[in-house]
Design a protein around this motif. Structure first.
Motif, PDB file in Angstrom:
ATOM      1  N   GLY A 154       0.768  -1.241   0.000  1.00  0.00           N
ATOM      2  CA  GLY A 154       0.000   0.000   0.000  1.00  0.00           C
ATOM      3  C   GLY A 154       0.803   1.297   0.000  1.00  0.00           C
ATOM      4  O   GLY A 154       0.782   2.049  -0.970  1.00  0.00           O
ATOM      5  N   ASP A 155       1.537   1.552   1.098  1.00  0.00           N
ATOM      6  CA  ASP A 155       2.239   2.821   1.221  1.00  0.00           C
ATOM      7  C   ASP A 155       3.330   2.987   0.164  1.00  0.00           C
ATOM      8  O   ASP A 155       3.554   4.083  -0.355  1.00  0.00           O
ATOM      9  CB  ASP A 155       2.867   2.958   2.619  1.00  0.00           C
ATOM     10  N   ASP A 156       4.013   1.901  -0.134  1.00  0.00           N
ATOM     11  CA  ASP A 156       5.088   1.978  -1.122  1.00  0.00           C
ATOM     12  C   ASP A 156       4.524   2.280  -2.507  1.00  0.00           C
ATOM     13  O   ASP A 156       5.114   3.015  -3.288  1.00  0.00           O
ATOM     14  CB  ASP A 156       5.877   0.658  -1.152  1.00  0.00           C
ATOM     15  N   ARG A 157       3.385   1.662  -2.793  1.00  0.00           N
ATOM     16  CA  ARG A 157       2.755   1.911  -4.096  1.00  0.00           C
ATOM     17  C   ARG A 157       2.240   3.346  -4.176  1.00  0.00           C
ATOM     18  O   ARG A 157       2.404   4.024  -5.182  1.00  0.00           O
ATOM     19  CB  ARG A 157       1.618   0.925  -4.325  1.00  0.00           C
ATOM     20  N   ALA A 158       1.651   3.794  -3.077  1.00  0.00           N
ATOM     21  CA  ALA A 158       1.166   5.185  -3.041  1.00  0.00           C
ATOM     22  C   ALA A 158       2.334   6.155  -3.202  1.00  0.00           C
ATOM     23  O   ALA A 158       2.227   7.180  -3.894  1.00  0.00           O
ATOM     24  CB  ALA A 158       0.435   5.441  -1.725  1.00  0.00           C
ATOM     25  N   ALA A 159       3.452   5.804  -2.565  1.00  0.00           N
ATOM     26  CA  ALA A 159       4.629   6.671  -2.665  1.00  0.00           C
ATOM     27  C   ALA A 159       5.141   6.714  -4.104  1.00  0.00           C
ATOM     28  O   ALA A 159       5.434   7.790  -4.637  1.00  0.00           O
ATOM     29  CB  ALA A 159       5.723   6.167  -1.728  1.00  0.00           C
ATOM     30  N   LEU A 160       5.215   5.544  -4.743  1.00  0.00           N
ATOM     31  CA  LEU A 160       5.694   5.499  -6.130  1.00  0.00           C
ATOM     32  C   LEU A 160       4.777   6.324  -7.034  1.00  0.00           C
ATOM     33  O   LEU A 160       5.238   7.042  -7.924  1.00  0.00           O
ATOM     34  CB  LEU A 160       5.764   4.041  -6.607  1.00  0.00           C
ATOM     35  N   HIS A 161       3.504   6.213  -6.774  1.00  0.00           N
ATOM     36  CA  HIS A 161       2.512   6.965  -7.538  1.00  0.00           C
ATOM     37  C   HIS A 161       2.740   8.465  -7.358  1.00  0.00           C
ATOM     38  O   HIS A 161       2.741   9.245  -8.316  1.00  0.00           O
ATOM     39  CB  HIS A 161       1.110   6.575  -7.038  1.00  0.00           C
ATOM     40  N   ALA A 162       2.971   8.862  -6.103  1.00  0.00           N
ATOM     41  CA  ALA A 162       3.199  10.279  -5.806  1.00  0.00           C
ATOM     42  C   ALA A 162       4.505  10.754  -6.449  1.00  0.00           C
ATOM     43  O   ALA A 162       4.546  11.832  -7.070  1.00  0.00           O
ATOM     44  CB  ALA A 162       3.259  10.491  -4.294  1.00  0.00           C
ATOM     45  N   PHE A 163       5.559   9.964  -6.336  1.00  0.00           N
ATOM     46  CA  PHE A 163       6.856  10.357  -6.903  1.00  0.00           C
ATOM     47  C   PHE A 163       6.747  10.554  -8.415  1.00  0.00           C
ATOM     48  O   PHE A 163       7.270  11.523  -8.968  1.00  0.00           O
ATOM     49  CB  PHE A 163       7.925   9.297  -6.616  1.00  0.00           C
ATOM     50  N   ALA A 164       6.068   9.627  -9.093  1.00  0.00           N
ATOM     51  CA  ALA A 164       5.938   9.729 -10.553  1.00  0.00           C
ATOM     52  C   ALA A 164       5.169  10.983 -10.946  1.00  0.00           C
ATOM     53  O   ALA A 164       5.365  11.529 -12.038  1.00  0.00           O
ATOM     54  CB  ALA A 164       5.254   8.482 -11.105  1.00  0.00           C
ATOM     55  N   ALA A 165       4.306  11.447 -10.037  1.00  0.00           N
ATOM     56  CA  ALA A 165       3.549  12.676 -10.315  1.00  0.00           C
ATOM     57  C   ALA A 165       4.307  13.920  -9.847  1.00  0.00           C
ATOM     58  O   ALA A 165       3.798  15.039  -9.959  1.00  0.00           O
ATOM     59  CB  ALA A 165       2.192  12.603  -9.615  1.00  0.00           C
ATOM     60  N   GLY A 166       5.504  13.710  -9.305  1.00  0.00           N
ATOM     61  CA  GLY A 166       6.312  14.844  -8.868  1.00  0.00           C
ATOM     62  C   GLY A 166       5.969  15.337  -7.484  1.00  0.00           C
ATOM     63  O   GLY A 166       6.388  16.424  -7.097  1.00  0.00           O
TER      64      GLY A 166
END
Lengths: 199, 246
Positions: B191-203
Motif C-alpha cells: 500500500g504505502d510503497d505503491r502510493a509513494a511510487l505513484h506520488a513520486f511519478a507525479a512529482g
C-alpha cells in the motif's frame, strides 16, 4: 603515425589545447634550435620523474616532505585545505598566511565521477588524529557550487574531531566597484558582513 | 541571432585559460552547450553567475547548426545556494542534472525544463527530513517528463486492476496485477510503497512516511529503472553517487 602527428596528438591531450593549437605548438617547436627542444623535453621528463605529492599535505614537491611541511617556522596549529596544489601558490604569494596546507586533490563533482573516495579527506582526518597540534582547519575550496559542497562534506567529516573549522570569506574583491559587481557576489558579501572594529 | 531564454546551468567547466564551457537546460532551446568567453577573468561581467544549478535568463548568440553557442550574459534569479549546504540535496540535484544532460534534446522541451526548475526549487527548500522524498519525486517525475514513464496505475502487461501487493516488473517497466505477477521474482510493493511510487511519478514528495529500508528500496528501484529503460546500462556517475550516499 609520424612523430609530428604523435607530438600533436600528445599536446592536444593537454587542458585547453585543441587540435589547431597543438599543431601550431608542434610547428613552433620544429622551428626552434635542437637544444631548446631537448631542454624542454628534459624538463618535462624531470618533472614527471622528480615531482611527487608530499605524503603529508599532498603539495607537489621534489623533496619529501615538501618545503612547507618541513619548515619549522610555519604555524603547525592551522591547516588550510585547498582543492589543488596549484591553489597553494596564490595563498603563499599573499604573505598573509604562515600555517600549513592540505591538498584534497580535487573537489566533489558527481557529474565528472569525482566522489568522496577520490579526495584526500582520510589523510586530513589522520593529520588531526591523536597528538595533533592542529587547532583550526581553514576550508579554502573554490567559491563554486562544487567547492561549497566539498567544504560542506569536509566540515562534516571533521565534525567529530573537535577542531575549529572555518571557511574563507566570500564577497567583493579589493579594488572592485559595487556598481559592476554581480548580484550573487553582492548577496554573499552582505551575508558575510562583519562588525567593524576600531583597529 | 541573440536569444534570451529561461535557463538552468547543469554543468560548467573551464576552457582554455579564461573561458568556460557551460551546459544549459533552456526552456526555449532545450539543452545547449555555450562558451562563456573570459568568464574566469577577475573582472569578467559573468562574475560568480555561472555556477552549477543556478537558474536565470541566458542571453546567447544562437545558430541552429552550431554545436557550441556563445553566451553573452546570464542573469541569475535563483542560485539555489542551499543545495551546497547539504550533501543529499546536492547529490540529488546533480543526478537530476545528469538525467537532463543525457536525455533531454537540443530542441524546446518546456515541460522538461519546468519539471527541472520545480524539482530544484523543492530540493533547495524542503525541510531536511523531506529531502529523500523530494529527491525521489524529482528524479521519477523528470523521467516521466522525458517520456520514460513507468506504468503505476494499472498492470503493465494486461492493463488489469492492481492488487494490494504488486510486484514491479523491471523488464516491462511497471507494476503487475495479481495474475500477471504470479511467480514474478523480486520484491512486491504494498500500500504505502505503491502510493509513494505513484506520488513520486507525479512529482509529489508528500508521500506517506516510509521506513529507511523502504526508502533505500525505492532508490534502488529508481536507479535500476533508469539504467534499464533510460540509460541503456551506460554509467551514470552522479546517479550512482546519489544512490550510494543516502
Amino acid at each position: 603515425m609520424s612523430v609530428i602527428e604523435e607530438l600533436t596528438a600528445e599536446l592536444a591531450k593537454l587542458p585547453g589545447i585543441g587540435r589547431k593549437t597543438a599543431t601550431r605548438l608542434t610547428y613552433h617547436l620544429l622551428k626552434q634550435p635542437a637544444a631548446t627542444v631537448t631542454r624542454l623535453a628534459e624538463t618535462i621528463r624531470a618533472v614527471g620523474e622528480r615531482v611527487h605529492p608530499c605524503t603529508v599535505c599532498g603539495n607537489l614537491s621534489e623533496v619529501e616532505p615538501c618545503p612547507i611541511c618541513a619548515d619549522p617556522r610555519r604555524d603547525g596549529s592551522v591547516v588550510c585545505v585547498v582543492e589543488e596544489a596549484s591553489d597553494i601558490g596564490p595563498i603563499e604569494r599573499t604573505g598573509a598566511y604562515r600555517g600549513l596546507y592540505h591538498v584534497l586533490g580535487g573537489r566533489l563533482s558527481p557529474l565528472d565521477g569525482v566522489g568522496p573516495d577520490d579526495l584526500r579527506v582520510d589523510a586530513l582526518r589522520s593529520r588531526l588524529g591523536n597528538g595533533s597540534h592542529v587547532r583550526e582547519v581553514i576550508l579554502a575550496t573554490n567559491p563554486s557550487m562544487e567547492g561549497e559542497v566539498t567544504a560542506t562534506f569536509v566540515r562534516g567529516v571533521l565534525a567529530a574531531t573537535g577542531v575549529r573549522v572555518t571557511r574563507i570569506a566570500l564577497g567583493l574583491p579589493m579594488g572592485g566597484e559595487l556598481e559592476y559587481a554581480d548580484g550573487v557576489t553582492i548577496a554573499r558579501a552582505l551575508a558575510a558582513r562583519r562588525e567593524m572594529g576600531e583597529g | 541571432m541573440l536569444v534570451s531564454t529561461p535557463a538552468i546551468i547543469l554543468h560548467a567547466f573551464p576552457y582554455g585559460d579564461t573561458s568556460k564551457i557551460v551546459r544549459l537546460a533552456t526552456r526555449d532551446l532545450g539543452v545547449q552547450s555555450v562558451i562563456a568567453k573570459g568568464a574566469v577573468r577577475p573582472k569578467s561581467p559573468f562574475g560568480a553567475r555561472l555556477q552549477a544549478m543556478s537558474e536565470g535568463t541566458a542571453h546567447l548568440y544562437h545558430r541552429s547548426h552550431r554545436d557550441l553557442q556563445t553566451l553573452s550574459a546570464f542573469d541569475v534569479t535563483n542560485q539555489h545556494a542551499s543545495l551546497a549546504a547539504e550533501m543529499r540535496r546536492y547529490a540529488a540535484a546533480a543526478a537530476l542534472a545528469e538525467l537532463v544532460l543525457r536525455f533531454a534534446h537540443e530542441e524546446p522541451q518546456p515541460v522538461v525544463y519546468d519539471g527541472l526548475a520545480g524539482a530544484l526549487a523543492a530540493l533547495s527548500e524542503v525541510p531536511s527530513e523531506a529531502v529523500p522524498y523530494a529527491a525521489l519525486a524529482a528524479l521519477w517525475h523528470e523521467i516521466v517528463l522525458l517520456g520514460f514513464a513507468p506504468t503505476v496505475d494499472a498492470c503493465v502487461r494486461c492493463r488489469g486492476t492492481l492488487a494490494d501487493r504488486t510486484p514491479f516488473s523491471l523488464a516491462e517497466g511497471g507494476l503487475l496485477c495479481a495474475r500477471c505477477g504470479r511467480g514474478a521474482g523480486g520484491g512486491a510493493l504494498r500500500g504505502d510503497d505503491r502510493a509513494a511510487l505513484h506520488a513520486f511519478a507525479a512529482g509529489r514528495w508528500d508521500a506517506p512516511p516510509l521506513p529507511a529500508p523502504h526508502l533505500a528500496a525505492h532508490r534502488r528501484l529508481l536507479v535500476r529503472f533508469i539504467q534499464r529503460h533510460v540509460a541503456d546500462d551506460r554509467a551514470m556517475p552522479a546517479l550512482a553517487f546519489w544512490e550510494g550516499l543516502t
